[in-house]
Design a protein around this motif. Structure first.
Motif, mmCIF file in Angstrom:
data_model
loop_
_atom_site.group_PDB
_atom_site.id
_atom_site.type_symbol
_atom_site.label_atom_id
_atom_site.label_comp_id
_atom_site.label_asym_id
_atom_site.label_seq_id
_atom_site.Cartn_x
_atom_site.Cartn_y
_atom_site.Cartn_z
ATOM 1 N N ILE A 474 0.818 -1.213 0.000
ATOM 2 C CA ILE A 474 0.000 0.000 0.000
ATOM 3 C C ILE A 474 0.852 1.264 0.000
ATOM 4 C CG2 ILE A 474 -0.222 0.139 2.532
ATOM 5 C CD1 ILE A 474 -2.985 0.884 -0.086
ATOM 6 N N ALA A 475 2.056 1.224 0.537
ATOM 7 C CA ALA A 475 2.904 2.411 0.601
ATOM 8 C C ALA A 475 4.069 2.364 -0.381
ATOM 9 C CB ALA A 475 3.436 2.591 2.023
ATOM 10 N N ALA A 476 4.096 1.355 -1.243
ATOM 11 C CA ALA A 476 5.192 1.244 -2.201
ATOM 12 C C ALA A 476 5.116 2.384 -3.209
ATOM 13 C CB ALA A 476 5.130 -0.098 -2.914
ATOM 14 N N PRO A 477 6.164 3.179 -3.335
ATOM 15 C CA PRO A 477 6.111 4.334 -4.245
ATOM 16 C C PRO A 477 5.750 3.968 -5.673
ATOM 17 C CG PRO A 477 8.050 4.442 -2.835
ATOM 18 C CD PRO A 477 7.441 3.094 -2.607
ATOM 19 N N GLU A 478 6.233 2.827 -6.148
ATOM 20 C CA GLU A 478 6.009 2.466 -7.543
ATOM 21 C C GLU A 478 4.563 2.104 -7.860
ATOM 22 O OE1 GLU A 478 7.910 -1.251 -5.568
ATOM 23 O OE2 GLU A 478 7.856 0.940 -5.303
ATOM 24 N N HIS A 479 3.719 1.941 -6.832
ATOM 25 C CA HIS A 479 2.323 1.562 -7.067
ATOM 26 C C HIS A 479 1.334 2.681 -6.752
ATOM 27 C CE1 HIS A 479 3.187 -2.559 -8.049
ATOM 28 N NE2 HIS A 479 3.818 -2.765 -6.910
ATOM 29 N N GLN A 480 1.800 3.852 -6.374
ATOM 30 C CA GLN A 480 0.883 4.897 -5.926
ATOM 31 C C GLN A 480 -0.071 5.362 -7.026
ATOM 32 O OE1 GLN A 480 0.505 5.619 -2.620
ATOM 33 N NE2 GLN A 480 1.886 3.835 -2.658
ATOM 34 N N ALA A 481 0.403 5.441 -8.243
ATOM 35 C CA ALA A 481 -0.486 5.874 -9.333
ATOM 36 C C ALA A 481 -1.611 4.867 -9.545
ATOM 37 C CB ALA A 481 0.316 6.065 -10.618
ATOM 38 N N LEU A 482 -1.287 3.579 -9.512
ATOM 39 C CA LEU A 482 -2.304 2.543 -9.698
ATOM 40 C C LEU A 482 -3.269 2.513 -8.526
ATOM 41 C CD1 LEU A 482 -3.512 0.195 -11.237
ATOM 42 C CD2 LEU A 482 -1.764 -1.301 -10.236
ATOM 43 N N ILE A 483 -2.759 2.679 -7.302
ATOM 44 C CA ILE A 483 -3.624 2.709 -6.127
ATOM 45 C C ILE A 483 -4.609 3.873 -6.225
ATOM 46 C CG2 ILE A 483 -3.647 3.138 -3.633
ATOM 47 C CD1 ILE A 483 -1.003 1.522 -3.516
ATOM 48 N N LYS A 484 -4.139 5.018 -6.675
ATOM 49 C CA LYS A 484 -5.024 6.174 -6.853
ATOM 50 C C LYS A 484 -6.088 5.876 -7.905
ATOM 51 C CE LYS A 484 -5.000 11.113 -7.972
ATOM 52 N NZ LYS A 484 -4.155 12.284 -8.322
ATOM 53 N N GLN A 485 -5.688 5.238 -8.993
ATOM 54 C CA GLN A 485 -6.636 4.901 -10.051
ATOM 55 C C GLN A 485 -7.704 3.932 -9.552
ATOM 56 O OE1 GLN A 485 -4.980 3.342 -13.820
ATOM 57 N NE2 GLN A 485 -6.523 1.718 -13.651
ATOM 58 N N LEU A 486 -7.288 2.880 -8.861
ATOM 59 C CA LEU A 486 -8.241 1.889 -8.361
ATOM 60 C C LEU A 486 -9.153 2.481 -7.302
ATOM 61 C CD1 LEU A 486 -5.950 -1.282 -8.181
ATOM 62 C CD2 LEU A 486 -7.770 -0.821 -9.821
ATOM 63 N N THR A 487 -8.625 3.388 -6.490
ATOM 64 C CA THR A 487 -9.469 4.073 -5.504
ATOM 65 C C THR A 487 -10.562 4.854 -6.207
ATOM 66 O OG1 THR A 487 -7.619 4.239 -3.946
ATOM 67 C CG2 THR A 487 -9.475 5.734 -3.600
ATOM 68 N N GLY A 488 -10.210 5.540 -7.281
ATOM 69 C CA GLY A 488 -11.213 6.261 -8.052
ATOM 70 C C GLY A 488 -12.256 5.337 -8.651
ATOM 71 N N GLU A 489 -11.825 4.189 -9.144
ATOM 72 C CA GLU A 489 -12.769 3.227 -9.724
ATOM 73 C C GLU A 489 -13.706 2.664 -8.661
ATOM 74 O OE1 GLU A 489 -10.418 0.368 -11.766
ATOM 75 O OE2 GLU A 489 -9.689 1.793 -13.253
ATOM 76 N N LEU A 490 -13.176 2.465 -7.462
ATOM 77 C CA LEU A 490 -14.004 1.971 -6.369
ATOM 78 C C LEU A 490 -15.121 2.958 -6.045
ATOM 79 C CD1 LEU A 490 -14.400 -0.234 -4.246
ATOM 80 C CD2 LEU A 490 -12.721 0.939 -2.811
ATOM 81 N N TYR A 491 -14.783 4.238 -5.989
ATOM 82 C CA TYR A 491 -15.806 5.243 -5.723
ATOM 83 C C TYR A 491 -16.740 5.417 -6.915
ATOM 84 C CZ TYR A 491 -13.890 6.594 -1.223
ATOM 85 O OH TYR A 491 -13.489 6.592 0.094
ATOM 86 N N ASP A 492 -16.227 5.277 -8.123
ATOM 87 C CA ASP A 492 -17.098 5.318 -9.302
ATOM 88 C C ASP A 492 -18.155 4.222 -9.212
ATOM 89 O OD1 ASP A 492 -15.742 7.444 -10.406
ATOM 90 O OD2 ASP A 492 -14.550 6.231 -11.787
ATOM 91 N N TRP A 493 -17.733 3.039 -8.815
ATOM 92 C CA TRP A 493 -18.664 1.921 -8.671
ATOM 93 C C TRP A 493 -19.736 2.233 -7.628
ATOM 94 C CZ3 TRP A 493 -18.369 -1.516 -4.164
ATOM 95 C CH2 TRP A 493 -19.341 -2.522 -4.187
ATOM 96 N N LEU A 494 -19.320 2.717 -6.465
ATOM 97 C CA LEU A 494 -20.277 3.013 -5.408
ATOM 98 C C LEU A 494 -21.244 4.122 -5.835
ATOM 99 C CD1 LEU A 494 -17.887 2.832 -2.329
ATOM 100 C CD2 LEU A 494 -19.769 1.260 -2.838
ATOM 101 N N GLU A 495 -20.712 5.166 -6.454
ATOM 102 C CA GLU A 495 -21.579 6.263 -6.872
ATOM 103 C C GLU A 495 -22.573 5.830 -7.945
ATOM 104 O OE1 GLU A 495 -18.911 9.327 -8.057
ATOM 105 O OE2 GLU A 495 -18.730 10.168 -6.035
ATOM 106 N N SER A 496 -22.131 5.015 -8.874
ATOM 107 C CA SER A 496 -22.995 4.628 -9.994
ATOM 108 C C SER A 496 -24.048 3.606 -9.611
ATOM 109 C CB SER A 496 -22.146 4.074 -11.143
ATOM 110 O OG SER A 496 -21.524 2.855 -10.774
ATOM 111 N N THR A 497 -23.911 2.980 -8.452
ATOM 112 C CA THR A 497 -24.864 1.946 -8.034
ATOM 113 C C THR A 497 -25.561 2.281 -6.724
ATOM 114 O OG1 THR A 497 -23.106 0.689 -6.933
ATOM 115 C CG2 THR A 497 -23.576 0.129 -9.224
ATOM 116 N N GLY A 498 -25.485 3.547 -6.304
ATOM 117 C CA GLY A 498 -26.211 3.956 -5.107
ATOM 118 C C GLY A 498 -25.593 3.459 -3.824
ATOM 119 N N GLY A 499 -24.270 3.359 -3.766
ATOM 120 C CA GLY A 499 -23.616 2.779 -2.602
ATOM 121 C C GLY A 499 -22.827 3.732 -1.742
#
Length: 520
Positions: A474-499
């Motif tokens: 979770i804190a590995a510098p080389e994965h921060q961009a992907l973690i940010k992207q997946l976090t956005g997708e997680l919220y996109d999913w919740l927002e689009s399905t009333g969650g």
């Protein structure tokens, strides 16, 4: 809603008819449009187990001495959907998702005591309207602990709550019937389901059977014929048994450029695991004090495997009847678990969390007229896909509120648009406060888990290089961009399905020491 975003997520073909609004309300119309040129509606037998993890089947070789010949035969002659997942790894939410084709935050059956909203429609109700005969046998465990008949079933046999392995009382179409202490529930339910199918042979109508076993839920109790059959067997320890490790080393010096401890991902991968997980190891859901010390956890695993044997027998009996009746070739039989189960991974037992052992479930299917010869489906299936799949075989188009999709094309080996990631949710329970609220997303390679309401460490894993989820990046510098992207997708999913709102439920449970009595 950004359709390009949904297309990237792999959700567009699954959400096209849904829209961006919360999906908690459903149309009360039970008339579904028919699929053009769908052919004759098929008989369907859906067999559901409780707490059976995905790799505790003989052909998976996870436990070298475990025997499941009928599950093995289903995989060999039919199909193994090897990447099957639940959206919430808990009995009631998973069962509600199976029956509604919806996520937990949509149907709001978020825990094992939450009531079922009155406006929910279960997919067998659509089958009834389309002319099917339907029957339910076994564990309902959703919305109150009663055994009373529920909508969607012409024939009903169930028990209160978790039920018992021996001497169960069944509510049969509204009438309680008590069985003696020598009657084993798994065998009883199977016998009754087969007898009901025999009665349908001359009805001229297709049938749907929902055979829902108590097995293999705790307290594990094998059939008499299997008791002790694995006594003395050595239980293989999972690789992550000692992860997280206690006594982690002190923080190394901080890198001036990155601002993280020297060693980066390597350091974090060995030491960063949530505190809630460490605490759970020391609870009744940990290997050191499993089920309050009732038995050593390895003995519990052995009893679990012995209890699994009768479940496998049940599958064999159902298929044997279908062959005898000449129905096997045309009937879809699906076997799956309602959630997975940890047996020592990360030092814990039970489910609820988003680790692989908890969220993955066994799923097998047979229907020789549609597919055969040991097909392996690699695509990620979820429990929300069961209802659309069965409706398709009934010749019916799924209703717009169902977020899942039919996997019939995958069983047939056809190319079809499909999801490239799954989403997960679990909501904190008053009765089991050791596991926090969490949301997660999993692709073929990566998994992100975010915890809510606690000051703790989120998790990120590279499943390709770390399938046992032992190195939290979770804190590995080389994965921060992907973690940010997946976090956005997680919220996109919740927002689009009333969650975006946690569905709170009334809970009436007195505290163990009689403080804080009442409703919360």
């Amino acid at each position: 809603m950004n359709l390009n975003r949904l297309k990237y997520l792999g959700l567009l073909p699954l959400l096209a008819s849904v829209g961006a609004q919360p999906l908690k309300c459903q149309s009360q119309s039970l008339d579904l449009p028919r699929i053009p040129n769908a052919g004759t509606p098929r008989n369907v037998v859906f067999i559901l187990s409780d707490d059976h993890r995905h790799d505790f089947m003989g052909f998976m070789k996870r436990v070298p001495w475990l025997e499941t010949p009928n599950m093995d035969r289903m995989a060999r002659e039919g199909a193994h959907l090897r990447n099957a997942f639940v959206t919430t790894s808990l009995c009631s939410p998973s069962r509600a998702s199976i029956l509604t084709g919806m996520y937990s935050h949509q149907h709001t059956v978020v825990d094992n005591v939450a009531p079922v909203p009155e406006n929910l429609v279960f997919f067998p109700q659509y089958l009834q309207k389309a002319g099917y005969r339907t029957a339910f046998f076994g564990k309902w465990h959703m919305g109150r602990a009663t055994a009373e008949p529920r909508p969607g079933f012409d024939h009903w046999e169930s028990f209160r709550g978790q039920g018992k392995y021996y001497g169960v009382t069944l509510n049969i179409n509204g009438k309680p019937t008590k069985y003696d202490d020598k009657t084993y529930t798994t065998d009883l339910l199977t016998e009754h389901a087969i007898n009901w199918m025999k009665e349908q042979q001359n009805s001229g109508r297709p049938f749907f059977v929902y055979l829902s076993h108590k097995a293999v839920h705790s307290n594990f109790s094998p059939a008499a014929r299997h008791a002790g059959c694995y006594a003395g067997k050595e239980v293989p320890l999972p690789r992550s048994y000692e992860t997280p490790k206690y006594g982690a080393p002190a923080l190394p010096s901080t890198d001036a450029k990155t601002g993280v401890p020297a060693g980066g991902a390597a350091y974090y991968g060995e030491t960063m695991h949530p505190d809630w997980l460490k605490a759970q190891r020391e609870s009744h859901h940990g290997v050191d004090y499993a089920y309050h010390g009732r038995h050593p956890w390895k003995d519990e695993v052995v009893r679990y495997c012995e209890t699994l044997r009768a479940l496998d027998d049940s599958i064999g009996s159902v298929i044997a009847y279908l062959k005898e009746a000449g129905l096997y070739e045309s009937t879809l039989v699906v076997y799956m678990g309602d959630n997975g189960f940890s047996w020592g991974e990360h030092g814990v037992i039970d489910k609820r969390h988003f680790y692989e052992e908890s969220v993955r479930v066994p799923m097998l299917a047979t229907c020789p007229e549609l597919f055969r010869d040991g097909k392996v489906v690699e695509k990620m299936i979820q429990n929300t896909d069961i209802a659309p799949t069965i409706l398709e075989l009934a010749g019916l188009q799924k209703p717009g509120h169902m977020v899942g999709a039919s996997f019939v094309p995958l069983l047939k080996g056809k190319q079809t648009p499909w999801r490239d990631r799954i989403f997960y949710e679990y909501y904190w329970e008053y009765n089991h406060p050791e596991t926090p609220t969490m949301h997660g997303v999993r692709t073929d390679r990566y998994k992100l888990v975010r915890y809510y309401g606690i000051w703790d460490c989120n998790e990120f894993y590279d499943l390709q290089n770390d399938p046992d989820e032992m190195r939290n990046l979770i804190a590995a510098p080389e994965h921060q961009a992907l973690i940010k992207q997946l976090t956005g997708e997680l919220y996109d999913w919740l927002e689009s399905t009333g969650g975006m709102s946690i569905p709170l439920k009334r809970t009436v449970r007195p505290h163990a020491d009689h403080r804080n009595k009442g409703t919360y």
